[in-house]
Design a protein around this motif. Structure first.
Motif, short mmCIF file in Angstrom:
data_model
loop_
_atom_site.label_atom_id
_atom_site.label_comp_id
_atom_site.label_asym_id
_atom_site.label_seq_id
_atom_site.Cartn_x
_atom_site.Cartn_y
_atom_site.Cartn_z
N LEU A 1 5.89 1.94 5.43
CA LEU A 1 6.18 1.88 4.01
C LEU A 1 7.40 2.73 3.72
O LEU A 1 7.46 3.90 4.08
CB LEU A 1 5.00 2.39 3.19
N ARG A 2 8.40 2.12 3.09
CA ARG A 2 9.58 2.84 2.63
C ARG A 2 9.71 2.60 1.13
O ARG A 2 9.43 1.50 0.64
CB ARG A 2 10.85 2.36 3.35
N VAL A 3 10.15 3.64 0.40
CA VAL A 3 10.20 3.56 -1.06
C VAL A 3 11.57 3.95 -1.56
O VAL A 3 12.08 5.04 -1.24
CB VAL A 3 9.12 4.46 -1.71
N TRP A 4 12.16 3.05 -2.37
CA TRP A 4 13.37 3.40 -3.11
C TRP A 4 12.95 3.79 -4.51
O TRP A 4 12.08 3.15 -5.12
CB TRP A 4 14.33 2.20 -3.19
N SER A 5 13.55 4.84 -5.04
CA SER A 5 13.29 5.23 -6.43
C SER A 5 14.50 5.97 -6.96
O SER A 5 15.34 6.45 -6.19
CB SER A 5 12.04 6.12 -6.53
N SER B 1 8.75 -0.61 -3.40
CA SER B 1 8.08 -0.25 -2.15
C SER B 1 8.25 -1.38 -1.15
O SER B 1 7.88 -2.53 -1.43
CB SER B 1 6.58 0.00 -2.41
N PHE B 2 8.80 -1.07 0.01
CA PHE B 2 9.04 -2.05 1.06
C PHE B 2 8.04 -1.85 2.20
O PHE B 2 7.89 -0.73 2.70
CB PHE B 2 10.46 -1.90 1.64
N VAL C 1 11.41 -7.17 6.56
CA VAL C 1 10.68 -6.86 5.33
C VAL C 1 9.55 -7.86 5.14
O VAL C 1 9.78 -9.07 5.07
CB VAL C 1 11.62 -6.89 4.11
N GLU C 2 8.33 -7.35 5.06
CA GLU C 2 7.15 -8.19 4.85
C GLU C 2 6.85 -8.35 3.36
O GLU C 2 6.33 -9.38 2.93
CB GLU C 2 5.94 -7.59 5.55
N CYS C 3 7.16 -7.31 2.57
CA CYS C 3 6.81 -7.32 1.15
C CYS C 3 7.69 -6.30 0.43
O CYS C 3 8.02 -5.26 0.99
CB CYS C 3 5.33 -6.97 0.97
#
Length: 263
Positions: free
Chosen positions: A40-44, A52-53, A60-62
């Protein structure tokens, strides 16, 4: 109808442009954790917007848009339903409850960090949720008096603070999976335009009071004739995504999970 991404200031001219924007956000994302073969990687950014990737070795799954919710709801966890297209979009089914544990209504919401928290949500446990409602079409009235007047000749009338868990109902004669959707009517307590720092685009954020508590509402300014103001009554269909802010249990150990699954 606004897209979920446009509700946090991410729009695109076409699919190729959208792909470029997602790639940029992924490049600027931070690692949040791993589970099995997935990360899980998160851009903010400072606006509160986030994506949330979920990544695998295939890419990338989602990608799930969200927002740093200020509001909190109390809920009794029930189970995860199944999304037919993406297991990382499986909605969590809960009962929204009051301080005594009495149920207001059932609800389905996605979790922005389901990869890391799915196994930490225990059925029957009281949890605290920060839920964001992404507007998929929105009507606005100046105040409750205007809202009441607009319904004067309507056969079905809504309370100024009401919520229907529309994602848990199927059209007559059809069946569909449970979805993280709600038809929400509520009173604006706080409101303001936010700027997505990465894209430079603005989006509408508001804290809205409805039956059961407050929700963080997000909307594309293109859906609004004017920015929302405190005292406004809003109504529309919303997609729900959130985070469990309290009540998660300790993650089971892998060996224990194997024994449980074999039992």
């Amino acid at each position: 109808m606004a897209s979920n991404m446009s509700c946090i200031g991410i729009t695109a001219r076409d699919q190729a442009d959208f792909g470029r924007r997602m790639s940029l956000l992924l490049e600027r994302s931070e690692p949040a954790g791993k589970s099995g073969d997935y990360e899980l990687r998160v851009w903010s950014d400072a606006s509160g917007a986030s994506v949330s990737f979920v990544l695998s070795e295939d890419g990338v799954e989602c990608a799930t848009p969200s927002f740093r919710a200020q509001s909190r709801l109390h809920a009794r966890a029930k189970r995860f339903a199944s999304d037919p297209d993406c297991r990382f979009c499986d909605p969590l089914l809960v009962d929204i409850v009051d301080a005594k544990g009495e149920c207001f209504y059932p609800l389905a919401t996605q979790l922005e960090d389901i990869l890391l928290t799915r196994e930490r949500v225990s059925a029957g446990t009281i949890i605290e949720l920060g839920v964001c409602a992404f507007a998929h079409g929105l009507e606005v009235w100046t105040d409750e008096a205007a809202f009441t007047a607009a319904q004067a000749n309507e056969e079905v009338k809504f309370a100024a603070e009401s919520l229907i868990p529309s994602g848990l109902f199927s059209p007559e004669g059809q069946e569909r999976p449970e979805a993280a959707e709600a038809f929400l009517t509520g009173r604006v307590l706080e409101a303001g335009l936010r700027e997505n720092v990465t894209t430079g685009e603005t989006f509408q954020h508001a804290i809205v009071k409805t039956l059961g508590g407050n929700y963080d509402v997000l909307a594309s300014p293109r859906e609004l004739a004017a920015p929302l103001e405190p005292g406004n009554i809003i109504q529309g269909e919303f997609w729900l995504v959130g985070r469990v802010t309290s009540g998660l249990v300790e993650a089971p150990r892998p060996g224990l999970l194997n024994r449980i699954f074999r039992a």
